[in-house]
Enzyme design. Structure first.
Site, PDB file in Angstrom:
ATOM      1  N   GLY A  52       0.387  -5.144   1.216  1.00 13.63           N
ATOM      2  CA  GLY A  52      -0.360  -5.489  -0.032  1.00 13.63           C
ATOM      3  C   GLY A  52      -0.266  -5.471  -1.527  1.00 13.63           C
ATOM      4  O   GLY A  52      -1.403  -6.195  -1.636  1.00 13.63           O
TER       5      GLY A  52
ATOM      6  N   GLU B  65       4.400  -5.283   7.262  1.00 15.80           N
ATOM      7  CA  GLU B  65       3.656  -3.810   8.050  1.00 15.80           C
ATOM      8  C   GLU B  65       4.250  -4.148   9.196  1.00 15.80           C
ATOM      9  O   GLU B  65       3.725  -2.694   9.594  1.00 15.80           O
ATOM     10  CB  GLU B  65       2.684  -4.014   7.875  1.00 15.80           C
ATOM     11  CG  GLU B  65       1.645  -4.360   6.907  1.00 15.80           C
ATOM     12  CD  GLU B  65       1.517  -5.201   5.531  1.00 15.80           C
ATOM     13  OE1 GLU B  65       1.889  -6.212   6.131  1.00 15.80           O
ATOM     14  OE2 GLU B  65       0.547  -4.936   4.284  1.00 15.80           O
TER      15      GLU B  65
ATOM     16  N   ALA C 189       0.942  -1.108   0.204  1.00 16.16           N
ATOM     17  CA  ALA C 189       0.419  -0.462   0.057  1.00 16.16           C
ATOM     18  C   ALA C 189       0.699   0.918   0.041  1.00 16.16           C
ATOM     19  O   ALA C 189       1.918   1.238   0.492  1.00 16.16           O
ATOM     20  CB  ALA C 189      -0.811  -0.174   1.180  1.00 16.16           C
TER      21      ALA C 189
ATOM     22  N   GLU D  47      -0.905  -9.292  -0.796  1.00 16.60           N
ATOM     23  CA  GLU D  47      -1.894  -9.505  -0.351  1.00 16.60           C
ATOM     24  C   GLU D  47      -2.702  -9.492  -2.261  1.00 16.60           C
ATOM     25  O   GLU D  47      -3.763 -10.476  -1.678  1.00 16.60           O
ATOM     26  CB  GLU D  47      -2.575  -8.812   0.175  1.00 16.60           C
ATOM     27  CG  GLU D  47      -2.220  -8.897   2.079  1.00 16.60           C
ATOM     28  CD  GLU D  47      -2.188  -7.313   3.199  1.00 16.60           C
ATOM     29  OE1 GLU D  47      -1.848  -6.569   2.432  1.00 16.60           O
ATOM     30  OE2 GLU D  47      -2.693  -7.524   3.953  1.00 16.60           O
TER      31      GLU D  47
HETATM   32  N1  CAA Z   1       4.373   3.021  -0.810  1.00 14.91           N
HETATM   33  C1  CAA Z   1       5.502   4.264  -1.000  1.00 14.91           C
HETATM   34  N2  CAA Z   1       6.312   4.821  -1.418  1.00 14.91           N
HETATM   35  C2  CAA Z   1       6.627   3.259  -1.581  1.00 14.91           C
HETATM   36  C3  CAA Z   1       6.396   1.875  -0.946  1.00 14.91           C
HETATM   37  C4  CAA Z   1       5.490   2.503  -0.405  1.00 14.91           C
HETATM   38  N3  CAA Z   1       4.697   0.796   0.044  1.00 14.91           N
HETATM   39  N4  CAA Z   1       7.590   1.346  -1.708  1.00 14.91           N
HETATM   40  C5  CAA Z   1       8.599   1.592  -1.820  1.00 14.91           C
HETATM   41  N5  CAA Z   1       8.265   3.431  -2.121  1.00 14.91           N
HETATM   42  C6  CAA Z   1       9.151   4.422  -2.914  1.00 14.91           C
HETATM   43  C7  CAA Z   1      10.319   4.473  -2.325  1.00 14.91           C
HETATM   44  O1  CAA Z   1       9.669   5.566  -1.027  1.00 14.91           O
HETATM   45  C8  CAA Z   1      11.155   5.692  -3.791  1.00 14.91           C
HETATM   46  O2  CAA Z   1       9.947   6.464  -3.523  1.00 14.91           O
HETATM   47  P1  CAA Z   1      11.623   7.833  -3.845  1.00 14.91           P
HETATM   48  O3  CAA Z   1      12.409   7.646  -4.924  1.00 14.91           O
HETATM   49  O4  CAA Z   1      10.184   9.157  -4.315  1.00 14.91           O
HETATM   50  O5  CAA Z   1      12.645   8.286  -2.177  1.00 14.91           O
HETATM   51  C9  CAA Z   1      10.941   4.356  -4.389  1.00 14.91           C
HETATM   52  O6  CAA Z   1       9.780   3.871  -4.675  1.00 14.91           O
HETATM   53  C10 CAA Z   1      11.540   3.394  -4.613  1.00 14.91           C
HETATM   54  O7  CAA Z   1      12.050   2.712  -3.138  1.00 14.91           O
HETATM   55  P2  CAA Z   1      13.282   2.440  -2.317  1.00 14.91           P
HETATM   56  O8  CAA Z   1      14.227   3.999  -2.711  1.00 14.91           O
HETATM   57  O9  CAA Z   1      12.729   1.950  -0.634  1.00 14.91           O
HETATM   58  O10 CAA Z   1      14.065   0.922  -3.355  1.00 14.91           O
HETATM   59  P3  CAA Z   1      15.274   0.196  -2.393  1.00 14.91           P
HETATM   60  O11 CAA Z   1      15.206  -1.074  -4.287  1.00 14.91           O
HETATM   61  O12 CAA Z   1      15.731   0.385  -1.872  1.00 14.91           O
HETATM   62  O13 CAA Z   1      13.936  -0.991  -1.821  1.00 14.91           O
HETATM   63  C11 CAA Z   1      11.647  -2.104  -0.965  1.00 14.91           C
HETATM   64  C12 CAA Z   1      12.928  -1.571  -2.011  1.00 14.91           C
HETATM   65  C13 CAA Z   1      12.406  -3.055  -0.154  1.00 14.91           C
HETATM   66  C14 CAA Z   1      10.460  -2.505  -0.807  1.00 14.91           C
HETATM   67  C15 CAA Z   1      11.768  -0.884  -0.211  1.00 14.91           C
HETATM   68  O14 CAA Z   1      10.764   0.620  -0.949  1.00 14.91           O
HETATM   69  C16 CAA Z   1      10.619  -1.205   1.267  1.00 14.91           C
HETATM   70  O15 CAA Z   1      11.031  -1.744   2.059  1.00 14.91           O
HETATM   71  N6  CAA Z   1       9.020  -0.627   0.165  1.00 14.91           N
HETATM   72  C17 CAA Z   1       8.270  -0.222   1.658  1.00 14.91           C
HETATM   73  C18 CAA Z   1       7.665  -1.831   1.207  1.00 14.91           C
HETATM   74  C19 CAA Z   1       6.579  -1.639   2.565  1.00 14.91           C
HETATM   75  O16 CAA Z   1       6.557  -1.467   3.953  1.00 14.91           O
HETATM   76  N7  CAA Z   1       4.907  -2.496   2.095  1.00 14.91           N
HETATM   77  C20 CAA Z   1       4.097  -2.489   3.129  1.00 14.91           C
HETATM   78  C21 CAA Z   1       3.905  -1.007   2.822  1.00 14.91           C
HETATM   79  S1  CAA Z   1       2.499  -1.301   3.744  1.00 14.91           S
HETATM   80  C22 CAA Z   1       0.432  -2.332   3.724  1.00 14.91           C
HETATM   81  O17 CAA Z   1       0.869  -3.010   2.359  1.00 14.91           O
HETATM   82  C23 CAA Z   1      -0.580  -1.883   4.770  1.00 14.91           C
HETATM   83  C24 CAA Z   1      -1.514  -3.594   3.896  1.00 14.91           C
HETATM   84  O18 CAA Z   1      -1.330  -4.293   3.829  1.00 14.91           O
HETATM   85  C25 CAA Z   1      -2.257  -2.872   2.948  1.00 14.91           C
END
Ligand code: CAA
Length: 257
Positions: A108, A131, A65, A111
């Site tokens: 998400g 999460e 998400a 999911e």
């Molecule tokens: N939401 C918003 N933006 C996101 C994102 C997310 N879930 N995942 C990645 N991005 C964005 C980053 O902020 C970044 O943007 P900027 O260039 O503007 O800074 C861009 O995508 C590239 O990401 P990274 O620089 O972090 O890329 P990476 O290769 O270093 O890492 C990753 C990749 C490990 C997937 C890392 O991006 C990450 O950990 N992302 C979040 C994963 C996460 O926590 N997901 C769960 C979300 S909560 C949820 O989903 C709730 C639910 O159940 C419905």
């Protein structure tokens, strides 16, 4: 009207939806779901389409998400806007939908893949419910669907530690149906979808409904439900054609009726 966050193509009787927010690793925003849900409505209404493939990019199916969009919410606004609930449209499709996952399928994203009927993974795929790292928990079925796919022990491990599972572990655990080399992912998924699209659509839809019923009911009720649907296939032209074609040693010509 076009789409901002997805691409939609048709290949014969198969629709290919590609999530397309590359700069955010296909983070699932409300705008993306407005596009996706509209595309699914159109596919469901289109008599020519009989199966869908949902995919992302080589780096990310979807990284979850959209955290930046969710971050300002209070519990009241999350509740009042029914945050996440519109995502359920994916699990309500009546025609089959296959997730073709390469790279990250996190939160998400995992999911969303699990809302599809089955998952074909590239050898680069990584699944996770991270999460917990954000001080929250899965909200789009992660604790429920993942547990049904991989069992309690692995689901607890994944959701409590936030660790990722690679494609090999995901296949071994029953989360994905098959793993293919990354370069072959979309073509393989399209081939599988074309095979499904060549079958009788009423039979395909009944199989999908019946398998899904296995998660909602007791074994005895599920078997009874299956038996009634099986009986009803004898009212279709396609069942008559399918069995006649077998006896005549030829390929069936299904009319999806
Ligand atoms: N939401 C918003 N933006 C996101 C994102 C997310 N879930 N995942 C990645 N991005 C964005 C980053 O902020 C970044 O943007 P900027 O260039 O503007 O800074 C861009 O995508 C590239 O990401 P990274 O620089 O972090 O890329 P990476 O290769 O270093 O890492 C990753 C990749 C490990 C997937 C890392 O991006 C990450 O950990 N992302 C979040 C994963 C996460 O926590 N997901 C769960 C979300 S909560 C949820 O989903 C709730 C639910 O159940 C419905």
């Amino acid at each position: 009207m076009g789409y901002s966050y997805i691409q939609v193509e048709t290949r014969g009787h198969v629709a290919l939806i590609t999530l397309d927010r590359p700069k955010a690793l296909n983070a699932l925003s409300s705008g993306l779901f407005e596009d996706l849900n509209r595309a699914l409505d159109e596919i469901e209404a289109n008599e020519e389409i009989r199966c869908t493939v949902l995919t992302g990019s080589a780096k990310a199916f979807a990284a979850g998400a959209d955290i930046k969009e969710m971050q300002p919410h209070s519990s009241v606004t999350a509740y009042m806007t029914d945050l996440i609930t519109p995502w359920e449209r994916v699990s309500q499709t009546r025609k089959p939908i296959i997730a073709a996952v390469a790279g990250y399928a996190l939160g998400g994203g995992c999911e969303l893949a699990m809302m599809c009927d089955f998952i074909i993974a590239a050898d680069t795929a990584r699944f996770g419910q991270p999460e917990i790292n954000l001080g929250t928990m899965p909200g789009a079925g992660g604790t429920q669907r993942l547990t049904r796919f991989v069992g309690k022990s692995k689901a607890m491990d994944m959701c409590l530690t936030g660790r990722m599972m690679d494609a090999e572990e995901a296949e071994r655990s029953g989360l994905v149906s098959r793993v293919v080399p990354a370069g072959e992912l979309v073509d393989t998924a399209l081939e599988v979808a074309a095979k499904i699209a060549s079958m009788s659509l009423p039979a395909v839809m009944m199989v999908k409904e019946s398998v899904n019923r296995a998660y909602e009911t007791t074994l005895a009720e599920g078997v009874r439900f299956e038996r009634r649907l099986f009986h009803s296939t004898f009212g279709t032209e396609d069942q008559a054609e399918g069995m006649q074609a077998f006896i005549e040693k030829r390929s069936p010509n299904f009319r999806h009726s």
